[in-house]
Design an enzyme around this catalytic site. Structure first.
Site, mmCIF file in Angstrom:
data_model
loop_
_atom_site.group_PDB
_atom_site.id
_atom_site.type_symbol
_atom_site.label_atom_id
_atom_site.label_comp_id
_atom_site.label_asym_id
_atom_site.label_seq_id
_atom_site.Cartn_x
_atom_site.Cartn_y
_atom_site.Cartn_z
ATOM 1 C CD GLU A 37 -26.673 57.456 134.990
ATOM 2 O OE1 GLU A 37 -26.060 57.057 134.095
ATOM 3 O OE2 GLU A 37 -27.473 58.410 134.964
ATOM 4 N NE ARG A 266 -21.832 48.095 126.416
ATOM 5 C CZ ARG A 266 -22.224 48.860 127.257
ATOM 6 N NH1 ARG A 266 -21.527 49.642 127.906
ATOM 7 N NH2 ARG A 266 -23.639 48.908 127.840
ATOM 8 C CE LYS A 276 -27.687 51.414 133.103
ATOM 9 N NZ LYS A 276 -27.469 51.893 134.392
HETATM 10 P P1 ATP Z 1 -26.179 51.275 129.761
HETATM 11 O O1 ATP Z 1 -25.550 51.664 128.461
HETATM 12 O O2 ATP Z 1 -26.913 49.801 129.732
HETATM 13 O O3 ATP Z 1 -26.884 52.330 130.524
HETATM 14 P P2 ATP Z 1 -23.955 51.770 131.237
HETATM 15 O O4 ATP Z 1 -22.546 51.293 131.434
HETATM 16 O O5 ATP Z 1 -24.365 53.428 131.419
HETATM 17 O O6 ATP Z 1 -24.865 50.707 130.414
HETATM 18 P P3 ATP Z 1 -23.838 51.582 134.211
HETATM 19 O O7 ATP Z 1 -25.012 51.395 135.313
HETATM 20 O O8 ATP Z 1 -23.212 52.920 134.440
HETATM 21 O O9 ATP Z 1 -24.596 51.504 132.857
HETATM 22 O O10 ATP Z 1 -22.948 50.331 134.470
HETATM 23 C C1 ATP Z 1 -22.436 49.865 135.751
HETATM 24 C C2 ATP Z 1 -21.352 49.189 135.396
HETATM 25 O O11 ATP Z 1 -21.527 47.984 134.584
HETATM 26 C C3 ATP Z 1 -20.367 49.830 134.552
HETATM 27 O O12 ATP Z 1 -18.959 49.750 135.136
HETATM 28 C C4 ATP Z 1 -20.220 49.288 133.236
HETATM 29 O O13 ATP Z 1 -19.025 49.404 132.522
HETATM 30 C C5 ATP Z 1 -20.622 48.009 133.266
HETATM 31 N N1 ATP Z 1 -21.446 47.527 132.286
HETATM 32 C C6 ATP Z 1 -22.559 48.259 131.647
HETATM 33 N N2 ATP Z 1 -22.898 47.354 130.712
HETATM 34 C C7 ATP Z 1 -21.996 46.380 130.522
HETATM 35 C C8 ATP Z 1 -21.969 45.248 129.482
HETATM 36 N N3 ATP Z 1 -22.697 45.055 128.600
HETATM 37 N N4 ATP Z 1 -20.979 44.520 129.760
HETATM 38 C C9 ATP Z 1 -20.229 44.350 130.604
HETATM 39 N N5 ATP Z 1 -20.279 45.575 131.605
HETATM 40 C C10 ATP Z 1 -21.214 46.430 131.751
HETATM 41 MG MG MG Z 2 -22.856 54.464 132.632
#
Ligand code: ATP
Ligand code: MG
Length: 555
Positions: A37, A266, A276
Site C-alpha cells: 500500500e 511477519r 509503516k
Molecule cells: P504496515 O503495517 O507496515 O503498514 P502492511 O502489511 O500494511 O504493513 P503493506 O504495504 O500492505 O504493509 O505490505 C505489503 C506486503 O508486505 C504485504 O503482503 C504484507 O503482508 C507484507 N509485509 C508487511 N510487513 C511485513 C513484515 N513485517 N514482514 C513480512 N512481510 C510484511
Molecule cells: Mg497492508
C-alpha cells in the site's frame, strides 16, 4: 540475480505447496505478486515479503507482479509509489510487465460488486458505524442481521449506483457482502466491500467516490492478474475465508486454478518497529530526520547507512519463512552486512577522535608516499596511496600515558606500537590542556620498520591506525545506536517513551585523502573503527557508520 540463483535455497512450506500444485497440474506456472500500500516507505519486513515473492517467482521461472494496493486515497501518496519502486529495484528485483495498481481495476471491481448484488449476495447497509459494531456481536456471541440485509436486488442495485454517483454522504452507507452473521470468523459477518470517500486519488483523481476495501480488492486483483500463490502475512489468516468466498461466488473465478492465499509470519526486528504507521510517526514527530534516516529500519535508511542489497537478501534468507511469529535479533541483520563488507569493502583509515602525534626524529618537511593495500586479503583490489610525515593524527583512544597492563596493545609512554601500513613508533611524552585532556603525543620512530619487523627481533604487538596531518581531510562521522531502548518498542503505543536519546553521535575527525572521492552509500572499512559510507544527503564529507567490526551487543 545469478549470485542468488546459484546459492542453494532452503526450502519452506510455501515451496512445498507450490511443488505439489505443479506436480498435480493445478497450475502450470507460478505467478506471485508484491502488493504494497503506497502509504509509507518500505521497511525491512517488506524486504522479507519482496524476497519471498520475487525470489519464489525467479526460482520457479514464473513471474511476480508489483501491484500497488491503492484503495485508501486518504493515506496514500505518489512519493511513496516512487520510493517503493526504487527500493524493489535496488534490492535487485524486477516486476513482470508494467507496474500494476488496484485502482486501475476499479471499473472491473465495480462490475463484480454488481454481480454479487444481482445474485443476492451483497447489500447496501445504512447502519451507523456504532450500530454496525453492535450488530456484529462478539467472539462469544453471534451477530444480528442488519435490517437492510433483505432489501431486494433491484433496490440494492439502485442504491449502489447512487452511492457511486455521489448521491450519499461519506459514512452514510456501505456495500456489504451477505455471508453469515453467526460465523465464528468475525470477518465473515457481512464484511464491508465498498465505502464512500470524497477524496482525490493519486491515480484516479476524482473519478470515484466509492472505494473497495482491501478484502474485496485483493482477491479480485490476484484473480484478474492470474496470480497463483498469493503470499501474505499471518494477520490475514482469517480473511482468507473472505478471499475464498468472493472468488467462489463470482462466475469468472470459480475454478480450480483460481488464486489461493497462503500466510507466513511477519518479520519483527528487535529494537525497531516494522509498522509503516509508527515509522511515519517517527518522521512526523521529528524523532528522525526523514524516512531514509540511517537509523530507520527502512530499505532507504539501510541503503543510506551502507547496507548492500545482497546483505538484505541474505538476511531474509537466514530468517527463513515460517508460520511462527517471532522477533529477530538485530545482530542477525548486522552480521549479514558485516559478512558481506568484510570481503568486499575497501580498507582505508580515518581518525574519529583525533590527537596529534609528533615524530621527533622524522625529518621536518618530508612527506613520504606509501602504497597500502585496498584489501589485505584480496590483492586484486590493488593499492591506494597514503602519506606519512612528522605529524600525524591518531585516535585519542589509542594512547594512554601509563600502560594499564600487558594486554594493552596500543600506544603508551615508553611503549612501542606499529602504525598500520607504516613504521613502529615509541611514545616519549605528551602535552595536555588545562583540563587534563591530552592534545599532543611525542614519539620517535624506527626508520627500519617500514613493511618489516624490527631487525633486532623485538616484538611489537599492537597496531594502530593514523592519518598524516598535512594531507588529512576534515570529515564528520555519524555514529548510530539503536533507535529504541526497548527490544519491543511496539509494546506500548507511545513510541516516544522508549526512544533512545543517544541514537546519533556526531564526531569530527580526519580521513585519508583517498576517500575524498568516496561514493555515497558505498561502504569502506575504516581500519579498526568499523564500516562507514559517505552520506548521500550531505554536501560535504560526512560518513555514516554502517556497523562495527564486531558484535558489541552480545558481549
Ligand atoms: P504496515 O503495517 O507496515 O503498514 P502492511 O502489511 O500494511 O504493513 P503493506 O504495504 O500492505 O504493509 O505490505 C505489503 C506486503 O508486505 C504485504 O503482503 C504484507 O503482508 C507484507 N509485509 C508487511 N510487513 C511485513 C513484515 N513485517 N514482514 C513480512 N512481510 C510484511
Ligand atoms: Mg497492508
Amino acid at each position: 540475480m545469478n549470485s542468488q540463483n546459484s546459492k542453494k535455497k532452503s526450502t519452506n512450506f510455501i515451496r512445498n505447496i507450490i511443488n505439489e500444485d505443479l506436480a498435480n497440474g493445478k497450475h502450470s506456472r507460478v505467478i506471485t505478486r508484491f502488493p504494497p500500500e503506497p502509504n509509507g516507505y518500505l521497511h525491512i519486513g517488506h524486504a522479507k515479503s519482496i524476497c519471498l515473492n520475487f525470489g519464489t517467482a525467479i526460482d520457479y521461472k514464473g513471474s511476480c507482479n508489483l501491484r500497488f494496493d491503492d484503495t485508501n486515497p486518504s493515506k496514500e501518496d505518489i512519493e511513496y509509489v516512487n520510493s517503493i519502486k526504487k527500493d524493489i529495484q535496488w534490492l535487485g528485483f524486477n516486476w513482470d510487465g508494467e507496474v500494476k495498481f488496484s485502482s486501475s481495476y476499479f471499473d472491473i471491481f465495480y462490475k463484480y460488486a454488481e454481480e454479487l448484488i444481482s445474485k443476492g449476495l451483497s447489500y447496501v447497509c445504512f447502519l451507523s458505524s456504532n450500530q454496525t459494531r453492535e450488530y456484529r456481536g462478539t467472539l462469544k456471541e453471534p451477530g444480528k442481521n442488519s435490517p437492510y440485509r433483505d432489501t431486494n436486488i433491484e433496490e440494492n442495485l439502485t442504491l449502489f449506483r447512487k452511492m457511486k454517483a455521489g448521491g450519499f454522504k461519506e459514512g452514510e452507507c456501505v456495500l456489504r457482502a451477505k455471508i453469515d452473521m453467526s460465523s465464528s470468523f468475525m470477518c465473515m459477518r457481512d464484511p464491508t466491500l465498498y465505502r464512500i470517500r470524497f477524496e482525490t486519488h493519486h491515480q484516479t483523481n476524482d473519478n470515484w467516490c466509492i472505494y473497495p476495501m482491501y478484502d474485496f480488492a485483493h482477491c479480485l486483483g490476484d484473480a484478474i492478474e492470474g496470480v497463483t500463490h498469493s503470499l501474505c502475512t499471518l494477520e490475514f489468516q482469517d480473511n482468507r475465508r473472505i478471499y475464498d468466498w468472493l472468488l467462489e461466488h463470482l462466475d469468472e473465478f470459480n475454478k480450480t486454478d483460481r488464486p489461493h492465499q497462503y500466510e507466513f509470519s511477519r518479520l519483527n526486528l528487535e529494537y525497531a518497529t516494522t509498522s509503516k504507521r509508527k515509522l511515519k510517526l517517527l518522521v512526523d514527530n521529528n524523532h528522525v530526520t526523514s524516512w531514509n534516516d540511517p537509523r530507520m529500519p527502512t530499505i532507504s535508511g539501510l541503503r543510506r547507512r551502507g547496507y548492500t542489497p545482497a546483505s538484505i537478501r541474505n538476511f531474509t534468507e537466514r530468517v527463513g519463512v515460517s508460520k511462527v511469529n517471532s522477533f529477530t535479533d538485530v545482530s542477525i541483520l548486522e552480521s549479514s552486512i558485516r559478512d558481506d563488507l568484510n570481503t568486499t569493502a575497501p580498507r582505508s583509515m580515518a581518525v574519529i577522535n583525533p590527537i596529534k602525534l609528533v615524530i621527533k626524529n622524522y625529518p621536518e618537511g618530508k612527506i613520504e608516499s606509501i602504497k597500502a593495500p585496498v584489501h589485505p586479503q584480496n590483492e586484486e583490489m590493488g593499492t591506494r596511496e597514503i602519506f606519512f610525515s612528522r605529524e600525524i593524527y591518531i585516535d585519542k583512544e589509542d594512547f594512554t600515558e601509563v600502560q594499564p597492563n600487558n594486554k594493552y596493545k596500543r600506544l603508551a609512554i615508553n611503549k612501542e606500537v606499529r602504525l598500520r601500513n607504516a613504521y613502529v613508533v615509541k611514545a616519549t611524552r605528551c602535552d595536555s590542556d588545562k583540563d587534563g585532556n591530552i592534545k599532543t603525543v611525542y614519539c620517535t620512530y624506527d626508520p627500519d620498520t617500514l613493511g618489516k619487523n624490527p631487525a633486532d627481533g623485538r616484538k611489537v604487538k599492537g597496531v594502530i591506525h593514523f592519518v598524516e596531518s598535512s594531507k588529512a581531510i576534515s570529515s564528520e562521522f555519524r555514529i548510530y545506536d539503536r533507535l529504541f531502548l526497548e527490544s519491543n518498542p511496539a509494546k506500548s503505543d507511545d513510541l516516544s517513551s522508549s526512544i533512545n536519546p543517544n541514537s546519533l553521535e556526531i564526531k569530527n575527525g580526519f580521513i585519508e585523502p583517498s576517500l575524498l572521492n568516496a561514493k555515497a552509500e558505498k561502504a569502506y572499512q575504516f581500519e579498526r573503527e568499523g564500516y562507514f559510507c559517505r552520506d548521500s544527503e550531505s554536501e560535504g564529507l560526512v560518513f555514516n557508520k554502517t556497523v562495527g567490526l564486531r558484535d558489541t551487543w552480545n558481549q
